[in-house]
Design a protein around this motif. Structure first.
Motif, mmCIF file in Angstrom:
data_model
loop_
_atom_site.group_PDB
_atom_site.id
_atom_site.type_symbol
_atom_site.label_atom_id
_atom_site.label_comp_id
_atom_site.label_asym_id
_atom_site.label_seq_id
_atom_site.Cartn_x
_atom_site.Cartn_y
_atom_site.Cartn_z
ATOM 1 N N ARG A 124 0.847 -1.214 0.000
ATOM 2 C CA ARG A 124 0.000 0.000 0.000
ATOM 3 C C ARG A 124 0.874 1.253 0.000
ATOM 4 N NH1 ARG A 124 -2.776 -2.983 3.868
ATOM 5 N NH2 ARG A 124 -2.310 -1.556 5.584
ATOM 6 N N GLU B 231 1.120 4.204 -2.849
ATOM 7 C CA GLU B 231 0.983 5.627 -2.526
ATOM 8 C C GLU B 231 2.184 6.400 -3.071
ATOM 9 O OE1 GLU B 231 -0.159 6.429 1.508
ATOM 10 O OE2 GLU B 231 0.100 8.597 1.245
ATOM 11 N N ASN C 62 1.706 6.904 -6.767
ATOM 12 C CA ASN C 62 0.686 7.936 -7.034
ATOM 13 C C ASN C 62 1.273 9.332 -6.838
ATOM 14 O OD1 ASN C 62 -1.247 6.033 -7.619
ATOM 15 N ND2 ASN C 62 -2.138 6.035 -5.567
#
Lengths: 102, 92
Positions: free
Chosen positions: B50, B54, B57
């Motif tokens: 995760r 992130e 992104n």
């Protein structure tokens, strides 16, 4: 195993810190579960979860080692990091994992 | 995640089985308890995935700027990841 340290075959694939965090998470999840009753105190349970995880991860490290040894025993050298090594590793690893009944 | 979901499921079942066998806990629904343990393990073990998502992104948003300044993607990835690990106090 901390990222900066090189992992040797046979080492657990998770660091002690990570195992501690996992044990804490499991103990907390059990504490929240309506269907679960603690017979022992939470600290003892967390310690037991850590011990169980360490035992299971030692078993996993043996599977990892067994898969690596099978590749090493091939007649020709197959370098780790190559696609061929990855395919063989996954094949031998999954064969060992199947013996656990997963 | 370094382990397969199936293996993490196995860990969940085994941890539950052994806690019950040693009488550390009692449960009226072993299957539900094993699933809770599985979920707790999966949540923590997928944390790094995760965080990596992130980071990607974030770097996508700054992609043009990075190209203009000639910033190295891998170096930026490591820096941003380190920041997020500190922010979330994550143990990888």
């Amino acid at each position: 195993m901390p990222p900066h340290e090189e992992r040797k075959p046979g080492d657990l694939r998770l660091s002690r810190d990570k195992i501690n965090v996992l044990a804490r998470g499991v103990a907390e999840a059990l504490k929240q579960a309506d269907e679960v009753e603690f017979v022992e105190d939470p600290v003892t349970i967390r310690q037991e979860v850590r011990k169980i995880l360490e035992d299971l991860l030692k078993e996993e490290a043996r599977i990892d080692m067994a898969a690596r040894n099978k590749i090493e025993s091939q007649k020709r050298t197959i370098a780790e990091g190559t696609q061929e090594w990855d395919i063989l590793y996954r094949k031998y690893y999954n064969e060992e994992v199947k013996k656990l009944g997963i | 995640m370094i382990f397969s979901k199936e293996y993490v499921g196995y860990l969940g079942k085994e941890v539950t089985k052994r806690l019950l066998a040693t009488q550390m806990i009692e449960t009226s629904n072993p299957a539900a308890t094993a699933e809770r343990v599985h979920a707790a393990l999966l949540d923590e073990m997928s944390l790094e995935d995760r965080i990596n998502d992130e980071v990607r992104n974030i770097l996508e948003v700054y992609g043009d700027e990075m190209r203009k300044t000639g910033a190295n993607y891998q170096e930026m990835f490591k820096k941003v990841k380190l920041e997020l690990v500190r922010k979330y106090k994550a143990v990888l």
